[in-house]
Design a protein around this motif. Structure first.
Motif, PDB file in Angstrom:
ATOM      1  N   GLU A   1       0.810  -1.215   0.000  1.00 35.09           N
ATOM      2  CA  GLU A   1       0.000   0.000   0.000  1.00 35.09           C
ATOM      3  C   GLU A   1       0.845   1.267   0.000  1.00 35.09           C
ATOM      4  O   GLU A   1       0.362   2.346  -0.358  1.00 35.09           O
ATOM      5  CB  GLU A   1      -0.930  -0.003   1.212  1.00 35.09           C
ATOM      6  CG  GLU A   1      -1.985  -1.113   1.156  1.00 35.09           C
ATOM      7  CD  GLU A   1      -2.794  -1.225   2.434  1.00 35.09           C
ATOM      8  OE1 GLU A   1      -2.449  -0.509   3.417  1.00 35.09           O
ATOM      9  OE2 GLU A   1      -3.734  -2.035   2.466  1.00 35.09           O
ATOM     10  N   HIS A   2       2.125   1.133   0.398  1.00 34.78           N
ATOM     11  CA  HIS A   2       3.009   2.300   0.426  1.00 34.78           C
ATOM     12  C   HIS A   2       3.474   2.655  -0.980  1.00 34.78           C
ATOM     13  O   HIS A   2       3.896   1.779  -1.742  1.00 34.78           O
ATOM     14  CB  HIS A   2       4.223   2.015   1.311  1.00 34.78           C
ATOM     15  CG  HIS A   2       5.245   3.101   1.299  1.00 34.78           C
ATOM     16  ND1 HIS A   2       5.114   4.266   2.031  1.00 34.78           N
ATOM     17  CD2 HIS A   2       6.431   3.203   0.624  1.00 34.78           C
ATOM     18  CE1 HIS A   2       6.162   5.031   1.812  1.00 34.78           C
ATOM     19  NE2 HIS A   2       6.974   4.424   0.971  1.00 34.78           N
ATOM     20  N   GLU A   3       3.399   3.905  -1.334  1.00 31.17           N
ATOM     21  CA  GLU A   3       3.844   4.362  -2.647  1.00 31.17           C
ATOM     22  C   GLU A   3       5.315   4.740  -2.590  1.00 31.17           C
ATOM     23  O   GLU A   3       5.695   5.705  -1.926  1.00 31.17           O
ATOM     24  CB  GLU A   3       3.024   5.573  -3.092  1.00 31.17           C
ATOM     25  CG  GLU A   3       3.338   6.071  -4.491  1.00 31.17           C
ATOM     26  CD  GLU A   3       2.927   5.114  -5.592  1.00 31.17           C
ATOM     27  OE1 GLU A   3       3.583   5.120  -6.649  1.00 31.17           O
ATOM     28  OE2 GLU A   3       1.952   4.354  -5.399  1.00 31.17           O
ATOM     29  N   GLY A   4       6.149   3.968  -3.261  1.00 24.07           N
ATOM     30  CA  GLY A   4       7.574   4.262  -3.278  1.00 24.07           C
ATOM     31  C   GLY A   4       8.409   3.036  -2.989  1.00 24.07           C
ATOM     32  O   GLY A   4       7.902   1.958  -2.657  1.00 24.07           O
ATOM     33  N   PRO A   5       9.741   3.158  -3.107  1.00 22.75           N
ATOM     34  CA  PRO A   5      10.635   2.009  -2.931  1.00 22.75           C
ATOM     35  C   PRO A   5      10.749   1.570  -1.476  1.00 22.75           C
ATOM     36  O   PRO A   5      10.822   2.402  -0.567  1.00 22.75           O
ATOM     37  CB  PRO A   5      11.979   2.515  -3.459  1.00 22.75           C
ATOM     38  CG  PRO A   5      11.905   3.998  -3.348  1.00 22.75           C
ATOM     39  CD  PRO A   5      10.472   4.372  -3.524  1.00 22.75           C
ATOM     40  N   VAL A   6      10.764   0.251  -1.274  1.00 19.03           N
ATOM     41  CA  VAL A   6      10.881  -0.334   0.066  1.00 19.03           C
ATOM     42  C   VAL A   6      11.858  -1.495   0.009  1.00 19.03           C
ATOM     43  O   VAL A   6      11.854  -2.285  -0.943  1.00 19.03           O
ATOM     44  CB  VAL A   6       9.516  -0.845   0.582  1.00 19.03           C
ATOM     45  CG1 VAL A   6       9.686  -1.534   1.942  1.00 19.03           C
ATOM     46  CG2 VAL A   6       8.497   0.277   0.680  1.00 19.03           C
ATOM     47  N   TYR A   7      12.695  -1.589   1.045  1.00 18.59           N
ATOM     48  CA  TYR A   7      13.509  -2.781   1.252  1.00 18.59           C
ATOM     49  C   TYR A   7      12.963  -3.498   2.479  1.00 18.59           C
ATOM     50  O   TYR A   7      13.009  -2.980   3.597  1.00 18.59           O
ATOM     51  CB  TYR A   7      14.980  -2.422   1.468  1.00 18.59           C
ATOM     52  CG  TYR A   7      15.857  -3.615   1.811  1.00 18.59           C
ATOM     53  CD1 TYR A   7      15.901  -4.726   0.982  1.00 18.59           C
ATOM     54  CD2 TYR A   7      16.640  -3.623   2.967  1.00 18.59           C
ATOM     55  CE1 TYR A   7      16.698  -5.828   1.288  1.00 18.59           C
ATOM     56  CE2 TYR A   7      17.450  -4.707   3.278  1.00 18.59           C
ATOM     57  CZ  TYR A   7      17.471  -5.805   2.437  1.00 18.59           C
ATOM     58  OH  TYR A   7      18.258  -6.898   2.743  1.00 18.59           O
ATOM     59  N   LEU A   8      12.422  -4.701   2.268  1.00 23.23           N
ATOM     60  CA  LEU A   8      11.854  -5.518   3.337  1.00 23.23           C
ATOM     61  C   LEU A   8      12.806  -6.670   3.607  1.00 23.23           C
ATOM     62  O   LEU A   8      13.102  -7.467   2.713  1.00 23.23           O
ATOM     63  CB  LEU A   8      10.476  -6.029   2.927  1.00 23.23           C
ATOM     64  CG  LEU A   8       9.769  -6.990   3.886  1.00 23.23           C
ATOM     65  CD1 LEU A   8       9.516  -6.324   5.240  1.00 23.23           C
ATOM     66  CD2 LEU A   8       8.455  -7.468   3.268  1.00 23.23           C
ATOM     67  N   ARG A   9      13.245  -6.767   4.844  1.00 23.70           N
ATOM     68  CA  ARG A   9      14.268  -7.742   5.239  1.00 23.70           C
ATOM     69  C   ARG A   9      13.649  -8.741   6.213  1.00 23.70           C
ATOM     70  O   ARG A   9      13.123  -8.355   7.259  1.00 23.70           O
ATOM     71  CB  ARG A   9      15.397  -6.960   5.912  1.00 23.70           C
ATOM     72  CG  ARG A   9      16.576  -7.752   6.413  1.00 23.70           C
ATOM     73  CD  ARG A   9      17.452  -6.846   7.268  1.00 23.70           C
ATOM     74  NE  ARG A   9      18.846  -7.234   7.290  1.00 23.70           N
ATOM     75  CZ  ARG A   9      19.508  -7.530   8.405  1.00 23.70           C
ATOM     76  NH1 ARG A   9      18.901  -7.485   9.579  1.00 23.70           N
ATOM     77  NH2 ARG A   9      20.791  -7.837   8.348  1.00 23.70           N
ATOM     78  N   LEU A  10      13.705 -10.030   5.905  1.00 25.52           N
ATOM     79  CA  LEU A  10      13.132 -11.031   6.801  1.00 25.52           C
ATOM     80  C   LEU A  10      13.722 -12.405   6.516  1.00 25.52           C
ATOM     81  O   LEU A  10      14.346 -12.639   5.483  1.00 25.52           O
ATOM     82  CB  LEU A  10      11.612 -11.079   6.675  1.00 25.52           C
ATOM     83  CG  LEU A  10      10.982 -11.699   5.423  1.00 25.52           C
ATOM     84  CD1 LEU A  10       9.522 -12.009   5.690  1.00 25.52           C
ATOM     85  CD2 LEU A  10      11.093 -10.787   4.214  1.00 25.52           C
ATOM     86  N   LYS A  11      13.529 -13.312   7.446  1.00 26.77           N
ATOM     87  CA  LYS A  11      14.009 -14.687   7.321  1.00 26.77           C
ATOM     88  C   LYS A  11      12.952 -15.519   6.606  1.00 26.77           C
ATOM     89  O   LYS A  11      11.760 -15.357   6.837  1.00 26.77           O
ATOM     90  CB  LYS A  11      14.290 -15.254   8.712  1.00 26.77           C
ATOM     91  CG  LYS A  11      14.697 -16.716   8.744  1.00 26.77           C
ATOM     92  CD  LYS A  11      14.944 -17.148  10.174  1.00 26.77           C
ATOM     93  CE  LYS A  11      15.150 -18.662  10.305  1.00 26.77           C
ATOM     94  NZ  LYS A  11      13.890 -19.402  10.092  1.00 26.77           N
ATOM     95  N   ARG A  12      13.409 -16.411   5.764  1.00 24.62           N
ATOM     96  CA  ARG A  12      12.489 -17.327   5.093  1.00 24.62           C
ATOM     97  C   ARG A  12      12.049 -18.432   6.052  1.00 24.62           C
ATOM     98  O   ARG A  12      12.638 -18.653   7.111  1.00 24.62           O
ATOM     99  CB  ARG A  12      13.172 -17.949   3.883  1.00 24.62           C
ATOM    100  CG  ARG A  12      14.377 -18.796   4.240  1.00 24.62           C
ATOM    101  CD  ARG A  12      14.942 -19.512   3.034  1.00 24.62           C
ATOM    102  NE  ARG A  12      16.160 -20.238   3.369  1.00 24.62           N
ATOM    103  CZ  ARG A  12      16.648 -21.240   2.663  1.00 24.62           C
ATOM    104  NH1 ARG A  12      16.023 -21.638   1.581  1.00 24.62           N
ATOM    105  NH2 ARG A  12      17.765 -21.846   3.016  1.00 24.62           N
TER     106      ARG A  12
END
Length: 352
Positions: free
Chosen positions: A165-176
């Motif tokens: 929903e956020h407009e713009g670039p995002v880096y999402l970091r998480l464990k698989r």
């Protein structure tokens, strides 16, 4: 800073409940509602949980091969065409390898691309080539980039919806794979730029994010058994960061301890120190994390212990700063030692 102490699940002496493949399942669910979402992957489909997307929405799935620079460029073009690309790979391969494309093709023009990095920090057993211990430093220094560090199941699901929903670039970091369930999702809402008070105490405050939040809660339990109740502030939004909340939190304590699944340089600890120094707040800060060295090929449990980042090691350091006394807080000496579990060793296969 939002108080969500009532949302923290009390698992006592037992390991917390866990859920599998939350990111992959949620991405499919959100994509069904938002038709603009497309999914790109660089030859790590199962390993980044997007095999479900490939099966359920094959016409919107693009396998780009081991060509991350090209993949990021294609995602930029798709974003310019009105799509919302979710770009998936291991954290190291989304930050180090294609950084020029990330900066110039996505961040500079503020395109609506979501970069999803798996296996952050010491959660990978693959050694220096696969351990992302500098990705937060790289991405938080990139203008226009939002940086989110996730380590819990309910917030992983929230994060997918939030970044879509956020407009713009995002880096999402998480464990698989498997993530612990630490929060009651009915009492917690993840927001960009917010921090969350998990435990209220005195003397020392822990500031944590991502996979280190579970370790912070376990360290809190060990300290409570010795009569020390410390505070915990959870900061999943690394950028923008809740500077005001961090400053308010720091003023309430004699010491602040930051926990980074990352190099101590450039990660959450650095962001906290910047926020405090800019306003002249002199609360001492002790940073836990990788001490500016490269990793090695070993199990995550071995690596976290080698770098002094396991709950008992964190608890021992906090106890010493508050009391001036050394205390062995290994699980063998815990009043609940027969019920405690420490770390995991699942190798390359992770939880799959």
């Amino acid at each position: 800073m939002i108080n969500i102490t009532s949302a923290v699940l009390d698992y006592g002496t037992k390991p917390p409940l866990a859920k599998m493949k939350i990111y992959g399942e949620t991405l499919v669910s959100v994509a069904r509602e938002k038709k603009e979402i497309v999914c790109l992957c660089a030859d790590l489909t199962k390993q980044t949980e997007v095999d479900a997307f490939r099966s359920e929405l094959p016409e919107r799935f693009f396998s780009m091969g081991m060509a991350e620079q090209n993949m990021v460029g294609v995602a930029a073009g798709m974003a310019q065409g009105g799509y919302i690309p979710f770009v998936n790979s291991f954290s190291v391969f989304l930050t180090r390898r294609p950084y020029d494309q990330v900066a110039m093709s996505i961040a500079y023009p503020k395109l609506n691309v979501k970069l999803v990095g798996m296996m952050p920090g010491l959660s990978s057993p693959g050694g220096a080539s696969h351990q992302a211990i500098d990705d937060l430093a790289i991405m938080r220094s990139t203008p226009n980039m939002v940086v989110i560090d996730i380590g819990e199941a309910s917030e992983a699901a929230m994060a997918v919806q939030m970044v879509a929903e956020h407009e713009g670039p995002v880096y999402l970091r998480l464990k698989r794979g498997e993530l612990p369930l630490l929060f009651d999702s009915t009492k917690y809402k993840l927001k960009i730029g917010e921090s969350y008070l998990l435990k209220e105490g005195s003397g020392a405050g822990i500031i944590t994010s991502g996979l280190m939040t579970e370790k912070a809660l376990k360290a809190h339990q060990l300290l409570s058994e010795r009569g020390l109740n410390v505070s915990i502030l959870h900061v999943p939004s690394i950028k923008p960061i809740d500077s005001d909340g961090i400053r308010f939190f720091a003023k309430q304590h004699k010491f602040i301890f930051t926990l980074d699944n990352h190099n101590v340089i450039g990660g959450l600890g650095s962001a906290v120190m910047e926020a405090l120094s800019e306003k002249g707040i002199a609360t001492p800060v002790v940073r836990f994390g990788v001490k500016d060295i490269y990793g090695q090929a070993a199990s995550p449990s071995f690596l976290y212990r080698k770098h002094g980042m396991e709950p008992d090691q964190i608890a021992e350091a906090i106890h010493y700063h508050l009391t001036g006394q050394q205390e062995d807080m290994s699980y063998a000496n815990s009043p609940n030692s027969n019920k405690q579990t420490v770390g995991e060793n699942k190798g390359w296969g992770g939880s799959f």
